[in-house]
Design a protein around this motif. Structure first.
Motif, mmCIF file in Angstrom:
data_model
loop_
_atom_site.group_PDB
_atom_site.id
_atom_site.type_symbol
_atom_site.label_atom_id
_atom_site.label_comp_id
_atom_site.label_asym_id
_atom_site.label_seq_id
_atom_site.Cartn_x
_atom_site.Cartn_y
_atom_site.Cartn_z
ATOM 1 N N MET A 33 13.841 -103.325 -120.552
ATOM 2 C CA MET A 33 13.529 -101.938 -120.857
ATOM 3 C C MET A 33 13.744 -101.629 -122.332
ATOM 4 O O MET A 33 12.952 -100.936 -122.939
ATOM 5 C CB MET A 33 14.364 -100.994 -119.992
ATOM 6 C CG MET A 33 13.893 -100.923 -118.568
ATOM 7 S SD MET A 33 12.197 -100.370 -118.446
ATOM 8 C CE MET A 33 12.386 -98.674 -118.879
ATOM 9 N N ASN A 36 10.869 -103.014 -124.248
ATOM 10 C CA ASN A 36 9.685 -102.210 -124.005
ATOM 11 C C ASN A 36 9.744 -100.918 -124.817
ATOM 12 O O ASN A 36 8.753 -100.504 -125.402
ATOM 13 C CB ASN A 36 9.555 -101.894 -122.520
ATOM 14 C CG ASN A 36 8.271 -101.187 -122.192
ATOM 15 O OD1 ASN A 36 7.291 -101.281 -122.917
ATOM 16 N ND2 ASN A 36 8.277 -100.472 -121.090
ATOM 17 N N GLN A 37 10.889 -100.278 -124.898
ATOM 18 C CA GLN A 37 11.027 -99.025 -125.624
ATOM 19 C C GLN A 37 10.851 -99.231 -127.130
ATOM 20 O O GLN A 37 10.330 -98.376 -127.814
ATOM 21 C CB GLN A 37 12.393 -98.398 -125.342
ATOM 22 C CG GLN A 37 12.588 -97.974 -123.916
ATOM 23 C CD GLN A 37 11.652 -96.871 -123.500
ATOM 24 O OE1 GLN A 37 11.288 -96.030 -124.286
ATOM 25 N NE2 GLN A 37 11.240 -96.885 -122.254
ATOM 26 N N LYS A 77 2.568 -93.464 -124.874
ATOM 27 C CA LYS A 77 3.620 -93.054 -123.942
ATOM 28 C C LYS A 77 3.820 -91.561 -124.187
ATOM 29 O O LYS A 77 4.189 -91.150 -125.293
ATOM 30 C CB LYS A 77 4.908 -93.823 -124.226
ATOM 31 C CG LYS A 77 6.082 -93.393 -123.392
ATOM 32 C CD LYS A 77 7.322 -94.170 -123.803
ATOM 33 C CE LYS A 77 8.540 -93.656 -123.096
ATOM 34 N NZ LYS A 77 9.749 -94.349 -123.552
ATOM 35 N N THR A 88 7.142 -88.951 -117.638
ATOM 36 C CA THR A 88 6.581 -89.879 -118.609
ATOM 37 C C THR A 88 5.350 -90.532 -118.004
ATOM 38 O O THR A 88 5.395 -91.027 -116.880
ATOM 39 C CB THR A 88 7.610 -90.964 -118.988
ATOM 40 O OG1 THR A 88 8.767 -90.314 -119.530
ATOM 41 C CG2 THR A 88 7.051 -91.922 -120.006
ATOM 42 N N TYR A 90 1.662 -92.995 -119.162
ATOM 43 C CA TYR A 90 1.112 -93.914 -120.148
ATOM 44 C C TYR A 90 -0.407 -93.848 -120.099
ATOM 45 O O TYR A 90 -0.993 -93.755 -119.019
ATOM 46 C CB TYR A 90 1.564 -95.345 -119.855
ATOM 47 C CG TYR A 90 3.072 -95.516 -119.910
ATOM 48 C CD1 TYR A 90 3.706 -95.815 -121.100
ATOM 49 C CD2 TYR A 90 3.853 -95.373 -118.768
ATOM 50 C CE1 TYR A 90 5.075 -95.970 -121.169
ATOM 51 C CE2 TYR A 90 5.223 -95.516 -118.824
ATOM 52 C CZ TYR A 90 5.833 -95.820 -120.023
ATOM 53 O OH TYR A 90 7.193 -95.968 -120.090
ATOM 54 N N SER A 99 -0.226 -98.068 -115.826
ATOM 55 C CA SER A 99 1.088 -98.157 -115.195
ATOM 56 C C SER A 99 2.058 -98.775 -116.200
ATOM 57 O O SER A 99 1.650 -99.385 -117.190
ATOM 58 C CB SER A 99 1.026 -99.012 -113.929
ATOM 59 O OG SER A 99 0.787 -100.358 -114.264
ATOM 60 N N GLU A 100 3.332 -98.632 -115.946
ATOM 61 C CA GLU A 100 4.330 -99.208 -116.847
ATOM 62 C C GLU A 100 4.211 -100.729 -116.885
ATOM 63 O O GLU A 100 4.443 -101.346 -117.915
ATOM 64 C CB GLU A 100 5.735 -98.783 -116.433
ATOM 65 C CG GLU A 100 6.781 -99.114 -117.457
ATOM 66 C CD GLU A 100 8.129 -98.482 -117.161
ATOM 67 O OE1 GLU A 100 9.053 -98.756 -117.916
ATOM 68 O OE2 GLU A 100 8.230 -97.716 -116.193
ATOM 69 N N ILE A 103 1.790 -101.840 -119.527
ATOM 70 C CA ILE A 103 2.351 -101.738 -120.874
ATOM 71 C C ILE A 103 3.204 -102.959 -121.167
ATOM 72 O O ILE A 103 3.084 -103.566 -122.198
ATOM 73 C CB ILE A 103 3.199 -100.455 -121.023
ATOM 74 C CG1 ILE A 103 2.356 -99.224 -120.748
ATOM 75 C CG2 ILE A 103 3.837 -100.389 -122.395
ATOM 76 C CD1 ILE A 103 1.228 -98.982 -121.692
#
Length: 109
Positions: A33, A36-37, A77, A88, A90, A99-100, A103
């Motif tokens: 995570m 990803n951020q 995002k 949140t 995308y 979808s996450e 990403i």
């Protein structure tokens, strides 16, 4: 008496082995995570593509974009404020929802 002590030792080692295996999985998820951020950088809301803002207006009536971020693949995002709660979502530069998982797989390449 020996059987009682042996039984307690076996049960205690079994429980401690199970307890140690779960945090490792949680740490790996946290690392994913964070990576990803870091791929997203803040962008001004007025600099979003028209297709993205139109998709928000169409699919989330009454929602306001409170934050926007973009990555190197031009995926956005968006943090939406809807009736006092934040969500949140995308989207790509053409306004298609992602979808996450989409990403993560694209930023890993």
């Amino acid at each position: 008496m020996k059987k009682l002590i042996l039984t307690v030792a076996i049960v205690a080692s079994g429980v401690s082995t199970f307890a140690l295996s779960n945090p490792i999985l949680n740490d790996q998820a946290a690392v994913t995570m964070v990576m990803n951020q870091e791929a997203f950088k803040a962008v001004a809301i007025d600099q979003l593509p028209e297709a993205v803002t139109a998709a928000v207006e169409k699919d989330f009536p009454g929602a306001a974009i409170s934050q926007a971020h973009v990555n190197s693949s031009e995926q956005y995002k968006l943090t939406l404020s809807i009736e006092g709660s934040d969500s949140t979502v995308y989207a790509d530069k053409d306004g298609a929802w992602l979808s996450e998982a989409d990403i993560v797989s694209n930023t890993a390449e």
